[in-house]
Write a protein that holds these residues in place. Structure first.
Motif, short mmCIF file in Angstrom:
data_model
loop_
_atom_site.label_atom_id
_atom_site.label_comp_id
_atom_site.label_asym_id
_atom_site.label_seq_id
_atom_site.Cartn_x
_atom_site.Cartn_y
_atom_site.Cartn_z
N GLU A 59 -1.77 -2.51 -10.99
CA GLU A 59 -0.80 -3.22 -10.15
C GLU A 59 0.09 -2.19 -9.48
O GLU A 59 0.45 -1.17 -10.08
CB GLU A 59 0.04 -4.15 -11.00
N VAL A 60 0.46 -2.45 -8.22
CA VAL A 60 1.38 -1.55 -7.53
C VAL A 60 2.51 -2.38 -6.91
O VAL A 60 2.35 -3.57 -6.60
CB VAL A 60 0.69 -0.73 -6.43
N ALA A 61 3.67 -1.72 -6.75
CA ALA A 61 4.82 -2.36 -6.12
C ALA A 61 5.65 -1.27 -5.46
O ALA A 61 5.56 -0.10 -5.84
CB ALA A 61 5.66 -3.10 -7.18
N MET A 62 6.42 -1.64 -4.47
CA MET A 62 7.24 -0.61 -3.82
C MET A 62 8.62 -0.49 -4.48
O MET A 62 9.34 0.46 -4.20
CB MET A 62 7.38 -0.89 -2.32
N GLN A 63 8.99 -1.44 -5.31
CA GLN A 63 10.17 -1.31 -6.17
C GLN A 63 9.74 -1.64 -7.59
O GLN A 63 8.81 -2.43 -7.78
CB GLN A 63 11.27 -2.28 -5.75
N GLU A 64 10.49 -1.09 -8.51
CA GLU A 64 10.10 -1.28 -9.90
C GLU A 64 10.00 -2.76 -10.26
O GLU A 64 9.09 -3.19 -10.95
CB GLU A 64 11.08 -0.55 -10.83
N ASP A 65 10.98 -3.53 -9.76
CA ASP A 65 10.96 -4.95 -10.10
C ASP A 65 10.54 -5.80 -8.90
O ASP A 65 10.78 -6.99 -8.86
CB ASP A 65 12.34 -5.37 -10.63
N GLY A 66 9.93 -5.15 -7.90
CA GLY A 66 9.50 -5.88 -6.70
C GLY A 66 8.19 -6.60 -6.93
O GLY A 66 7.58 -6.49 -8.00
N PRO A 67 7.74 -7.33 -5.92
CA PRO A 67 6.49 -8.06 -6.06
C PRO A 67 5.31 -7.10 -6.25
O PRO A 67 5.24 -6.07 -5.59
CB PRO A 67 6.35 -8.83 -4.75
N ARG A 68 4.43 -7.41 -7.17
CA ARG A 68 3.28 -6.54 -7.47
C ARG A 68 2.02 -7.10 -6.85
O ARG A 68 1.87 -8.30 -6.69
CB ARG A 68 3.06 -6.44 -8.99
N ARG A 69 1.10 -6.17 -6.50
CA ARG A 69 -0.22 -6.63 -6.08
C ARG A 69 -1.27 -5.81 -6.82
O ARG A 69 -1.04 -4.67 -7.21
CB ARG A 69 -0.40 -6.57 -4.57
N VAL A 70 -2.43 -6.43 -6.98
CA VAL A 70 -3.51 -5.76 -7.71
C VAL A 70 -4.37 -5.00 -6.70
O VAL A 70 -4.77 -5.55 -5.68
CB VAL A 70 -4.37 -6.80 -8.46
N VAL A 71 -4.61 -3.73 -6.99
CA VAL A 71 -5.46 -2.92 -6.10
C VAL A 71 -6.47 -2.14 -6.94
O VAL A 71 -6.24 -1.89 -8.12
CB VAL A 71 -4.64 -1.91 -5.26
N ALA A 72 -7.57 -1.75 -6.29
CA ALA A 72 -8.52 -0.83 -6.93
C ALA A 72 -7.94 0.57 -6.76
O ALA A 72 -7.80 1.06 -5.63
CB ALA A 72 -9.89 -0.93 -6.29
N SER A 73 -7.58 1.21 -7.86
CA SER A 73 -6.83 2.47 -7.76
C SER A 73 -7.66 3.59 -7.14
O SER A 73 -7.12 4.50 -6.52
CB SER A 73 -6.35 2.90 -9.14
N CYS A 74 -9.00 3.52 -7.27
CA CYS A 74 -9.82 4.66 -6.84
C CYS A 74 -9.84 4.83 -5.33
O CYS A 74 -10.10 5.93 -4.84
CB CYS A 74 -11.25 4.53 -7.37
N ALA A 80 4.72 7.43 -1.00
CA ALA A 80 5.93 7.90 -1.67
C ALA A 80 6.71 6.72 -2.25
O ALA A 80 6.86 5.67 -1.61
CB ALA A 80 6.80 8.65 -0.67
N GLY A 81 7.17 6.89 -3.47
CA GLY A 81 8.00 5.87 -4.10
C GLY A 81 7.22 4.72 -4.71
O GLY A 81 7.81 3.79 -5.27
N MET A 82 5.92 4.75 -4.59
CA MET A 82 5.11 3.63 -5.09
C MET A 82 5.19 3.57 -6.62
O MET A 82 5.18 4.59 -7.30
CB MET A 82 3.65 3.81 -4.65
N HIS A 83 5.30 2.37 -7.15
CA HIS A 83 5.27 2.16 -8.60
C HIS A 83 3.88 1.68 -8.98
O HIS A 83 3.37 0.71 -8.42
CB HIS A 83 6.32 1.12 -9.01
N VAL A 84 3.28 2.38 -9.93
CA VAL A 84 1.93 2.03 -10.37
C VAL A 84 2.02 1.56 -11.81
O VAL A 84 2.63 2.23 -12.66
CB VAL A 84 0.99 3.24 -10.29
N PHE A 85 1.44 0.40 -12.08
CA PHE A 85 1.45 -0.14 -13.46
C PHE A 85 0.01 -0.17 -13.94
O PHE A 85 -0.84 -0.89 -13.40
CB PHE A 85 2.07 -1.54 -13.46
N THR A 86 -0.26 0.67 -14.94
CA THR A 86 -1.66 0.83 -15.36
C THR A 86 -2.08 -0.20 -16.42
O THR A 86 -3.26 -0.37 -16.69
CB THR A 86 -1.90 2.25 -15.92
N GLU A 87 -1.12 -0.82 -17.02
CA GLU A 87 -1.44 -1.81 -18.06
C GLU A 87 -0.55 -3.04 -17.88
O GLU A 87 0.65 -2.90 -17.64
CB GLU A 87 -1.15 -1.22 -19.45
N SER A 88 -1.14 -4.20 -17.96
CA SER A 88 -0.38 -5.45 -18.01
C SER A 88 -1.36 -6.51 -18.49
O SER A 88 -2.59 -6.31 -18.38
CB SER A 88 0.17 -5.81 -16.62
N PRO A 89 -0.90 -7.60 -19.02
CA PRO A 89 -1.84 -8.64 -19.48
C PRO A 89 -2.81 -9.06 -18.37
O PRO A 89 -4.01 -9.22 -18.59
CB PRO A 89 -0.92 -9.78 -19.90
#
Ligand code: FES
Length: 919
Positions: A59-74, A80-89
């Protein structure tokens, strides 16, 4: 002070991390958390991002608590400033579902399989937490059969998960385009060629697909065994001047498999079939395992002690009776730097003569000579990596996809991405269909064509005036030579329409940066050195020297041909290219070795043969060279060896040359010894012993050291790092080289203190001060002048991908099942006139001898030209080649041989051959 994190960082699970320009989200995570932190299936480090399987979703978001979207990381670019979340339910569930669906169409035993060893799907399934699959399956729905057609690669496509890694490896790494995805939806499947087997397709057996496959749906036949490996050793390939790094899996003294390391700067996960698969010669039953001494015309097995005593006694006697100059040595570009260094030291110090030469004489001696004359250094000016930055590639007289396959693949990749390619070659080599310009000249006319090439650069005003003025000398003479050219005569001589030459010259000279590669099609001519200097002229007149993406790069034939010359295995220069007849150098060598040394230039290999026939050379020591098979004019070579009083040969196998020896010493192969090789871009790399020498054999360095000690020549016990330390004290450009600081990647010389290497030469000034222009007018080869009327065809020789040099090693591997014989390529018009059809046995004859081989009708050659390889001793094509050679270096003119050809009537074939034909 508050740091502006937004321009420097992105975040992984809330932690700020620095990122590199051009990072994808996955690259960023891999670098900071390690490869495998995020599971992947369709991604592989050596391939472009693809984004098909989505297992790498984050999941990525432009703010830590901003809206997240699912992307293929590869394949998602990081910003710059992107928040990447590698684990979530949510992510965990998504990955699990994807992997479970993949598994439904994959053999179910994969979850419990203990022998798969290299199944990434199994690893990924465990990582995402799948213990069982909920949906019924059991096997791939396409139920595909195994392909066992190939000696090295096998496919079991029921295990395939359609990730396309093999297809992309074939396209992006090798550039062969054999594999593709066929069908759509539920019927989608990988096919080879036109749905063929490996052997029937155009596969070049590089194994890139096999290395890329995550499930062993395509695999190396050797690799399945590698799960038993107890050790993995990194070393360097022995087969050509590319110097590919290899990871060799072993168990005890058994070599199980070879893979390419993913972090290698030289070969980036890639090798050709020789590097990856052709290692079985190491334990071949034909390996020599005991020293042999010839008594009364017959070889008798001996102990090492007996052999050393016998050699020492005979060499000592010859030295006393005839003087040290009656002894000579031929060293080997197959051996390490340390071994070559010791070999020249043995001859120079032990016998006070400079009669030491190496097989570079028969391949790249004109490169060393010509580039020294032009630049001051006889080595590649740039790195192969510079292909990434170049805007034009010129290849003269080289066939990289066959002779230097990993470099050939890189060239192909760059050309497919739009870099213009110019090929100057009498043959239609594999790269020609990719080239923008193919100048198909008559063999032997390189100077005439390159002069015209330079003329058109001058005429178009595309010279680099500033570079010429500040960095070079002798321009006026060179320019005058070009202006005086008779273009009509040139065109008649080389046979390429002038407009084609002009267009190619303008392409090269207009590029912001252009690289010039050359090979043995330049050097193995009577004007080889002159051609090398003319290529250097063209690079200098266009300012293509001393920066990234330019330069002159010889494609070195053997793995350590650069190193053998660097170490002084040539009769005019000692270790470090110091002229032996220069007073200061002579004094330096005498002081360094504490011995009387000769200050007279020694004999080159052809001169050694003449001296042997004249009774002046009495003893010869050959380390790892089969001169009977590889040197020209075989009968002349045999007569010279016969004329010697004493011949010692160090070898892996009983070669045609070893048959002439008085003593044969069994040597260890590259997998059984340590040392360093220097590749074609001056990269000194560590060779690490993978297994101990097979019983009864010794490394070449150990043998030379032993005999030096036996003869009382001062020499410390043999250790590769000890010899390297001695080399660093005498060879100026090895000054900073130590075993430790060469690291896994090697270092390009000159190596300064602290192990700092040099990627680009002649950046601010040339080694010789000013780069020197030389103008040469074309001269016809004496071979053509003397014999062309009687022998109207020109035979030119080269090598193929599957075999190496005289085939001593590759013919003792599965490669012999892929290519089984040398063939003679003949143009259809000539074949028709001579009544020859493909597969017919033909006789090729010159005024030196004759040889029979099978014909292959092909338009790869022009009418009047014949082409063949020299890998099989049954054919001994050097029976017909001549003793004509490069005027400056005596490099033989293999590429221009006046011959005639005729069909061999079946009735006149030897019986055995007739039976084979009938079968
Ligand atoms: Fe990223 Fe397959 S690994 S989409």
């Amino acid at each position: 002070m508050v740091q502006d994190l937004s321009t420097l960082t992105a975040f992984i699970d809330g932690e700020p991390m620095r990122f590199n320009d051009g990072d994808t989200v996955l690259k960023f995570i891999d670098r900071h958390r390690g490869r495998g932190h995020v599971p992947t299936l369709c991604d592989a480090p050596q391939l472009e991002p693809y984004g098909a399987c989505r297992v790498c979703s984050v999941e990525v978001a432009m703010q830590e608590d901003g809206p997240r979207r699912v992307v293929a990381s590869c394949h998602t670019p990081l910003t710059a400033g992107m928040h990447v979340f590698t684990e979530s339910p949510k992510i965990r569930k998504l990955r699990r579902n994807i992997v479970e669906l993949v598994l439904t169409d994959h053999p179910l035993d994969c979850l419990t399989c203990e022998v798969s060893g290299n199944c990434e799907l199994q690893t990924v399934a465990a990582k995402v937490g799948i213990r069982q699959v909920r949906y019924p399956s059991g096997a791939n729905h396409l139920n595909r059969s195994k392909d066992r057609s190939h000696p090295y690669m096998t496919s079991e496509l029921s295990k395939c998960i359609n990730c396309s890694r093999c297809v992309r490896a074939c396209d992006e790494v090798q550039g062969q385009h054999v594999l593709s995805m066929h069908g759509r939806g539920f019927n989608a499947r990988i096919i080879k060629g036109l749905d063929q087997s490996f052997m029937d397709s155009t596969c070049v057996s590089c194994g890139a697909c096999s290395q890329a496959c995550p499930t062993s749906a395509i695999s190396d036949v050797f690799f399945s065994k590698s799960i038993e490996a107890t050790r993995k050793t990194r070393t360097v390939c022995t087969y050509c001047g590319v110097g590919c790094n290899l990871n060799v899996a072993t168990k005890g003294s058994e070599v199980l498999s070879i893979q390419a390391p993913t972090d290698s700067e030289v070969n980036h996960s890639h090798t050709c079939l020789k590097g990856r698969y052709a290692f079985k010669f190491v334990k071949h039953p034909d390996r020599l395992r005991k020293p042999l001494i010839r008594y009364n015309g017959h070889f008798t097995e001996a102990t090492w002690e007996e052999a050393y005593d016998y050699i020492a006694k005979n060499l000592q006697r010859i030295k006393e009776e005839h003087g040290g100059n009656a002894v000579g040595g031929i060293s080997s570009a197959r051996c390490t730097n340390e071994e070559n260094y010791l070999m020249q030291k043995f001859i120079r110090v032990g016998f006070g003569t400079n009669n030491i030469d190496a097989c570079a004489r028969v391949c790249h001696s004109p490169t060393a000579w010509g580039m020294q004359k032009a630049f001051g250094t006889g080595a590649a000016t740039n790195s192969i990596e510079d292909l990434e930055y170049t805007n034009c590639i010129l290849i003269t007289g080289a066939n990289p996809t066959e002779g230097h396959p990993v470099t050939g693949s890189k060239i192909k990749q760059r050309v497919m991405k739009g870099v213009p390619l110019i090929v100057i070659d009498p043959r239609e080599i594999e790269l020609v269909p990719y080239a923008k310009h193919h100048l198909q000249l008559r063999p032997g006319t390189n100077v005439a064509l390159l002069d015209m090439f330079a003329y058109y650069i001058l005429e178009a005003g595309l010279i680099d005036q500033d570079f010429i003025k500040k960095r070079c000398e002798n321009w006026e003479e060179f320019e005058q030579g070009l202006r005086n050219l008779n273009l009509d005569e040139s065109e008649r001589t080389h046979g390429v329409p002038r407009e084609k030459v002009r267009a190619a010259a303008i392409e090269y000279a207009s590029a912001k940066g252009a690289m010039a590669f050359h090979g043995l099609g330049v050097t193995e001519h009577s004007h080889g050195s002159k051609t090398v200097m003319t290529i250097a002229d063209i690079a200098m007149m266009t300012g293509n020297i001393g920066r990234p993406g330019v330069g002159v790069l010889p494609l070195r034939g053997q793995n350590n041909v650069q190193g053998a010359a660097d170490m002084g295995c040539q009769p005019h220069q000692g270790a470090g290219y110091l002229q032996v007849n220069d007073e200061a150098n002579h004094k330096l060598y005498e002081e360094f070795y504490g011995a009387h040394m000769s200050n007279e230039i020694g004999w080159k290999i052809p001169q050694m043969y003449d001296a042997a026939l004249a009774g002046k050379l009495k003893a010869l020591w050959i380390m790892g060279e089969d001169v009977v098979q590889t040197d020209p004019n075989t009968e002349h070579v045999k007569s010279a060896l016969n004329a010697l009083e004493f011949l010692v040969v160090q070898e892996l196998f009983m070669t045609p040359t070893a048959e002439f020896a008085d003593v044969v010493l069994p040597a260890a192969s590259f997998l059984e010894k340590s040392g360093t090789f220097t590749n074609g871009e001056r990269r000194v790399q560590r060779v690490n012993a993978v297994i101990p020498p097979i019983p009864g054999t010794k490394s070449d360095g150990q043998i030379v050291c032993d005999i030096m000690q036996r003869m009382g020549i001062p020499q410390a016990d043999y250790t590769p790092d000890g010899v390297l330390a001695e080399i660093a004290r005498i060879v100026p450009f090895f000054k900073g080289a130590t075993w430790e600081n060469l690291t896994d990647q090697g270092t390009q010389w000159p190596i300064k203190e602290g192990g700092i290497g040099t990627e680009i030469l002649h950046v601010d000034s040339f080694k010789r001060g000013l780069g020197k222009f030389h103008f040469f007018r074309f001269q016809e080869s004496k071979e053509i002048e003397k014999h062309h009327d009687e022998f109207p065809f020109i035979l030119t020789t080269g090598r193929i991908l599957e075999h190496y040099n005289c085939g001593t090693m590759t013919r003792r591997t599965g490669n012999a099942q892929i290519v089984t014989e040398d063939l003679l390529a003949i143009h259809p018009d000539d074949a028709a006139k001579k009544g020859i059809e493909s597969g017919d046995m033909v006789r090729i004859f010159s005024n030196r001898g004759e040889v029979n081989m099978k014909a292959k009708i092909s338009t790869e050659v022009k009418p009047g030209i014949l082409y063949t390889t020299f890998h099989f001793p049954e054919n001994l094509v050097n029976m017909v080649t001549s003793s004509e050679c490069d005027e400056d270096t005596m490099c033989p003119e293999y590429k221009v041989v006046a011959v005639d050809v005729e069909k061999v009537p079946a009735s006149s074939m030897p019986k055995k051959q007739r039976m084979m034909e009938i079968a």
